[in-house]
Every structure is written in structure tokens, then in C-alpha cells.
Design a protein around this motif. Structure first.
Motif, PDB file in Angstrom:
ATOM      1  N   VAL A   1       0.398   2.946  15.497  1.00 30.42           N
ATOM      2  CA  VAL A   1      -0.297   1.758  14.993  1.00 30.42           C
ATOM      3  C   VAL A   1      -1.378   1.387  15.998  1.00 30.42           C
ATOM      4  O   VAL A   1      -1.092   1.181  17.193  1.00 30.42           O
ATOM      5  CB  VAL A   1       0.673   0.572  14.799  1.00 30.42           C
ATOM      6  CG1 VAL A   1      -0.096  -0.675  14.360  1.00 30.42           C
ATOM      7  CG2 VAL A   1       1.756   0.929  13.790  1.00 30.42           C
ATOM      8  N   GLU A   2      -2.605   1.317  15.559  1.00 33.55           N
ATOM      9  CA  GLU A   2      -3.705   0.919  16.422  1.00 33.55           C
ATOM     10  C   GLU A   2      -3.703  -0.603  16.598  1.00 33.55           C
ATOM     11  O   GLU A   2      -3.449  -1.351  15.646  1.00 33.55           O
ATOM     12  CB  GLU A   2      -5.042   1.354  15.823  1.00 33.55           C
ATOM     13  CG  GLU A   2      -5.244   2.854  15.760  1.00 33.55           C
ATOM     14  CD  GLU A   2      -5.491   3.468  17.141  1.00 33.55           C
ATOM     15  OE1 GLU A   2      -5.785   2.695  18.086  1.00 33.55           O
ATOM     16  OE2 GLU A   2      -5.368   4.694  17.264  1.00 33.55           O
ATOM     17  N   ARG A   3      -4.006  -1.030  17.829  1.00 32.31           N
ATOM     18  CA  ARG A   3      -4.086  -2.475  18.082  1.00 32.31           C
ATOM     19  C   ARG A   3      -5.221  -3.109  17.280  1.00 32.31           C
ATOM     20  O   ARG A   3      -5.145  -4.279  16.898  1.00 32.31           O
ATOM     21  CB  ARG A   3      -4.280  -2.741  19.571  1.00 32.31           C
ATOM     22  CG  ARG A   3      -4.037  -4.201  19.976  1.00 32.31           C
ATOM     23  CD  ARG A   3      -4.105  -4.341  21.489  1.00 32.31           C
ATOM     24  NE  ARG A   3      -3.162  -3.451  22.126  1.00 32.31           N
ATOM     25  CZ  ARG A   3      -1.849  -3.719  22.291  1.00 32.31           C
ATOM     26  NH1 ARG A   3      -1.367  -4.859  21.835  1.00 32.31           N
ATOM     27  NH2 ARG A   3      -1.064  -2.854  22.900  1.00 32.31           N
TER      28      ARG A   3
ATOM     29  N   LEU B   1       0.695  -4.637   5.999  1.00 33.40           N
ATOM     30  CA  LEU B   1      -0.172  -5.619   5.359  1.00 33.40           C
ATOM     31  C   LEU B   1      -1.596  -5.323   5.811  1.00 33.40           C
ATOM     32  O   LEU B   1      -1.969  -5.628   6.951  1.00 33.40           O
ATOM     33  CB  LEU B   1       0.241  -7.043   5.741  1.00 33.40           C
ATOM     34  CG  LEU B   1      -0.569  -8.172   5.092  1.00 33.40           C
ATOM     35  CD1 LEU B   1      -0.368  -8.164   3.576  1.00 33.40           C
ATOM     36  CD2 LEU B   1      -0.184  -9.527   5.674  1.00 33.40           C
ATOM     37  N   PHE B   2      -2.359  -4.675   4.959  1.00 31.89           N
ATOM     38  CA  PHE B   2      -3.722  -4.229   5.295  1.00 31.89           C
ATOM     39  C   PHE B   2      -3.729  -3.355   6.541  1.00 31.89           C
ATOM     40  O   PHE B   2      -4.616  -3.458   7.392  1.00 31.89           O
ATOM     41  CB  PHE B   2      -4.651  -5.428   5.472  1.00 31.89           C
ATOM     42  CG  PHE B   2      -4.691  -6.337   4.278  1.00 31.89           C
ATOM     43  CD1 PHE B   2      -5.254  -5.926   3.081  1.00 31.89           C
ATOM     44  CD2 PHE B   2      -4.139  -7.610   4.350  1.00 31.89           C
ATOM     45  CE1 PHE B   2      -5.276  -6.768   1.982  1.00 31.89           C
ATOM     46  CE2 PHE B   2      -4.158  -8.454   3.255  1.00 31.89           C
ATOM     47  CZ  PHE B   2      -4.720  -8.036   2.060  1.00 31.89           C
ATOM     48  N   GLY B   3      -2.701  -2.523   6.675  1.00 31.59           N
ATOM     49  CA  GLY B   3      -2.634  -1.558   7.766  1.00 31.59           C
ATOM     50  C   GLY B   3      -1.865  -2.013   8.988  1.00 31.59           C
ATOM     51  O   GLY B   3      -1.730  -1.228   9.941  1.00 31.59           O
ATOM     52  N   ALA B   4      -1.349  -3.240   9.008  1.00 34.13           N
ATOM     53  CA  ALA B   4      -0.649  -3.757  10.184  1.00 34.13           C
ATOM     54  C   ALA B   4       0.790  -4.116   9.822  1.00 34.13           C
ATOM     55  O   ALA B   4       1.045  -4.676   8.750  1.00 34.13           O
ATOM     56  CB  ALA B   4      -1.359  -4.994  10.741  1.00 34.13           C
ATOM     57  N   PRO B   5       1.768  -3.799  10.696  1.00 35.32           N
ATOM     58  CA  PRO B   5       3.147  -4.217  10.450  1.00 35.32           C
ATOM     59  C   PRO B   5       3.271  -5.739  10.495  1.00 35.32           C
ATOM     60  O   PRO B   5       2.594  -6.413  11.273  1.00 35.32           O
ATOM     61  CB  PRO B   5       3.936  -3.561  11.594  1.00 35.32           C
ATOM     62  CG  PRO B   5       3.041  -2.477  12.109  1.00 35.32           C
ATOM     63  CD  PRO B   5       1.651  -2.948  11.896  1.00 35.32           C
TER      64      PRO B   5
END
Length: 317
Positions: free
Chosen positions: A175-177, A152-156
Motif C-alpha cells: 500500500v502506497e502512503r 476505499l479509493f485504493g486505501a485500507p
């Protein structure tokens, strides 16, 4: 013990994902987010009637607030009698304290069930391939893989701000914080704002005085902390923040619609006991009272009586 709740929550979420997956793709983060949104909408639609009962009970409580204040003053030293009279008054006006809490109580197991199902998509200590091979209640392994790959917009969707980096990397790629923060922080803020307005609107419908009045004044500032503190320091996934935002947005809109269609509450005045009238004391007649000194010709002297007590009769001339 809560397995029936987990299966029910995952089943509703599965149904909505099947629909939105056909439109947007099974691995679409928006499709999975919409399945969470419509899980909330399904639950809240089922709770419309309990919510209306809660509103009626709250308005009845507000209407009898003056009588309740009078009872608390009258039976301040007799707690059992106060409880008895309060229950009788509430029952006579259709106030149900337990019914007023029913919508909130029923949402708790759904919230816990969704949190549990989301965490079981990505079990700690397992790799991406291991998690993708294990079903998650009604979700098949293929659907678990689809959820783990969704962004979702780059985040799980099941990632959270305080998640360890090793667990973030088990979503099928690094995945970047920062990617998680870009999505989680705005959701936290909007969810907190929606919670504040819904709690403030609810507090305005409560009686202005009473045992819970002082507590209700602080709820618009305490409840939003759940979204802020939970999103920052607790394992609240992004999907839980979506759930929180949707739930409070529904509450706010529902309150606006229902309360705008209901007539204003007019509280009857508290019963006032009239003071007892003072006893009448007969006035003592005075010598100069014209009602007493009525003699023939308007004279002020009293006529003398015979020894028998009769007045002498006047002779006719």
C-alpha cells in the motif's frame, strides 16, 4: 472494562455491513465505509431526544441571561449565595446543565470503541494471514479478512497517514502512503469544515455573556483542529475520519432543522431597582403668601388678637 462498548459498536457495524455487503459485496470498501456511516446515524438517531432537551435547556439559559448577569453583579462578593441563587433561577426555568452535555458525553465511548475495533482488525506485529485468522469481537475471521482486503479509493479503511510502511504492507499487499493521503487529506479537510460550521452554529445559540461565553467564541476554530491534527499526526484511521465527517454533518443538518422551527428567543430585561423617592419637606410659609394673608377686604395686615387669643368680632352696622 470497555468490552461491552466494543461489542456493542462492532455489533451495530456488523449488522449494517451484512446489509451493504449483500448489495455491494463483502469485501467492498464502500460497504465497510457505509457500515461506519450508519453506525453514526444509528447512534445519533438514539440521541435525538437528549439533543432536543439540550436545545431547550440552552434556549432557556439564553433567555435568563440578563437575570444571571444581574445576580453576578448583585452577589459579586458572595460566591455561595451566587451559586444558590443561580441554581434556583435555572431550576425555575428548566435549565439542566448536565443534560446539555449528555449527547456529547454519550458519543465519547462510541468514538473510542470504534477506534479500538478498527485498530484490532490489523494488530501490530502480526502478518496479514495471522490477523485474518483472529476474530475481532463479533466479526469472524472471514469478515476480518474481508475488511483487510477492502479498499476505499485504493486505501485500507484502518490505515492512517503516520502508519509505518511495514504495517501498511500487512493489509494483504503493498500500500502506497500516497494512496492513503489521497483519501485521508480530503476527508480531514471536509470534516474540519463541517466541524467549524456546526461549532459556530452551536456557539450562536449560547448566551452572549456568561462564564462560558468567551470559551464558546473560540470553539469554531479549536474543534476543527481535532480532525486536522488527529489525521496528520495521530493514528486516526480513514474510517475514523469518515465517522467524524458523518457525525458533524448530522449535527449541522440537525441544528438547521431544529433551530429553524423554534421561535426566536426573546430575553426579558434584567430587573431594575427603582430609586427611592426623595422625602417631601414642608415649605415654610412666607409673609407675602396669599394663602396665609387672607384678610377681610383683601388687606395685607393681620388683625390683632385679645390676650385670650380670640380675634375681636366685627359689629354689624
Amino acid at each position: 472494562m470497555l468490552d461491552p462498548v466494543y461489542y456493542a459498536v462492532s455489533a451495530v457495524m456488523w449488522c449494517w455491513h451484512q446489509l451493504f455487503g449483500l448489495l455491494l459485496g463483502p469485501s467492498s470498501g464502500v460497504a465497510w465505509a457505509l457500515s461506519v456511516v450508519f453506525l453514526v446515524l444509528t447512534l445519533r438517531a438514539l440521541l435525538i431526544r437528549p439533543f432536543l432537551a439540550q436545545v431547550r435547556s440552552g434556549r432557556a439559559m439564553r433567555a435568563i441571561a440578563p437575570q444571571l448577569a444581574q445576580l453576578r453583579k448583585q452577589y459579586a462578593d458572595d460566591r455561595p449565595r451566587l451559586m444558590q441563587e443561580t441554581k434556583a433561577l435555572q431550576s425555575a426555568h428548566g435549565v439542566n446543565a448536565l443534560g446539555g452535555c449528555l449527547p456529547a458525553v454519550l458519543q465519547i465511548p462510541v468514538f473510542l470503541g470504534l477506534l479500538h475495533v478498527l485498530r484490532y482488525f490489523n494488530r501490530p506485529g502480526l502478518t496479514f494471514e495471522q490477523n485474518a485468522a483472529i476474530p475481532n469481537y463479533v466479526f469472524s475471521p472471514d469478515q476480518v479478512r474481508s475488511f483487510l482486503e477492502a479498499r476505499l479509493f485504493g486505501a485500507p479503511l484502518s490505515a492512517y497517514l503516520s502508519m509505518p510502511q511495514q504495517l501498511l504492507d500487512s493489509f494483504g499487499g503493498h500500500v502506497e502512503r500516497l494512496d492513503v493521503a489521497v483519501v485521508a487529506v480530503p476527508l480531514m479537510l471536509v470534516a474540519a469544515i463541517a466541524t467549524h460550521f456546526s461549532a459556530r452554529h452551536s456557539a450562536q445559540q449560547q448566551p452572549p455573556d456568561g462564564p462560558t461565553a468567551s470559551i464558546m467564541r473560540f470553539t469554531p476554530w479549536i474543534f476543527p483542529l481535532g480532525a486536522l491534527v488527529g489525521g496528520l499526526f495521530f493514528p486516526f484511521p480513514i474510517a475514523i475520519l469518515v465517522y467524524w465527517l458523518t457525525n458533524n454533518a448530522w449535527t449541522l443538518v440537525q441544528q438547521r432543522i431544529v433551530f429553524s422551527r423554534l421561535p426566536a428567543v426573546v430575553s426579558p430585561p434584567a430587573p431594575v431597582v427603582a430609586p427611592a423617592a426623595p422625602a417631601l419637606v414642608p415649605a415654610t410659609p412666607q409673609d407675602g403668601d396669599p394663602a396665609v394673608n387672607r384678610a377681610g377686604g383683601g388687606g395685607g395686615a393681620k388683625r390683632k388678637r385679645h390676650a385670650s387669643g380670640h380675634r375681636p368680632s366685627r359689629r354689624r352696622r
